[in-house]
Design a protein around this motif. Structure first.
Motif, short mmCIF file in Angstrom:
data_model
loop_
_atom_site.label_atom_id
_atom_site.label_comp_id
_atom_site.label_asym_id
_atom_site.label_seq_id
_atom_site.Cartn_x
_atom_site.Cartn_y
_atom_site.Cartn_z
N GLU A 1 2.87 2.76 -2.16
CA GLU A 1 2.80 3.63 -3.35
C GLU A 1 1.52 4.46 -3.37
OE1 GLU A 1 5.25 4.38 -5.49
OE2 GLU A 1 6.45 3.09 -4.18
N ASN A 2 0.43 3.90 -2.88
CA ASN A 2 -0.83 4.64 -2.83
C ASN A 2 -0.83 5.71 -1.74
OD1 ASN A 2 -2.00 3.19 -4.94
ND2 ASN A 2 -2.74 1.62 -3.56
N VAL B 1 0.80 -1.23 0.00
CA VAL B 1 0.00 0.00 0.00
C VAL B 1 0.84 1.28 0.00
CG1 VAL B 1 -1.94 -1.14 1.11
CG2 VAL B 1 -0.25 0.04 2.52
N HIS C 1 0.25 11.27 -0.22
CA HIS C 1 -0.53 11.93 0.82
C HIS C 1 0.18 12.05 2.17
CE1 HIS C 1 -3.82 11.40 -1.99
NE2 HIS C 1 -3.49 10.12 -2.07
#
Length: 72
Positions: free
Chosen positions: A33-34, A31, A38
Motif C-alpha cells: 500500500e505504501n 508494504v 509510486h
C-alpha cells in the motif's frame, strides 16, 4: 517453469520485488500500500516457493535468475 506472480499496474515505473529463500511474494504484502502510489509492482514467487511450480528439491540462484529473465 510456471511462476506465480501478481502485477499491480499503474502509470508509474515498474518495481520488481523478489523474496528471499524459503519465502514467498506474500512477504511484501505489508508494504504494498505504501509503494502503490509510486510504482507499478511485480511480485514473483520464485521457483519452488509460494504458489510457483515445484520441480525437484534443488534450486540454484542461476536457475532463479533465468526464470526472472524469462518472466520479464
Amino acid at each position: 517453469m510456471l511462476l506465480n506472480f501478481e502485477f499491480i499496474k499503474n502509470d508509474k515505473p515498474i518495481l520488481v520485488m523478489l523474496h528471499g529463500l524459503l519465502s514467498s511474494l506474500e512477504t511484501f504484502y505489508p508494504v504494498i500500500e505504501n509503494l502503490k502510489p509510486h510504482f507499478s509492482i511485480l511480485l514473483i514467487d520464485q521457483r519452488g516457493h509460494g504458489k510457483s511450480e515445484r520441480l525437484g528439491d534443488l534450486y540454484t540462484v542461476e536457475q532463479m535468475a533465468r526464470d526472472l529473465k524469462e518472466t520479464l
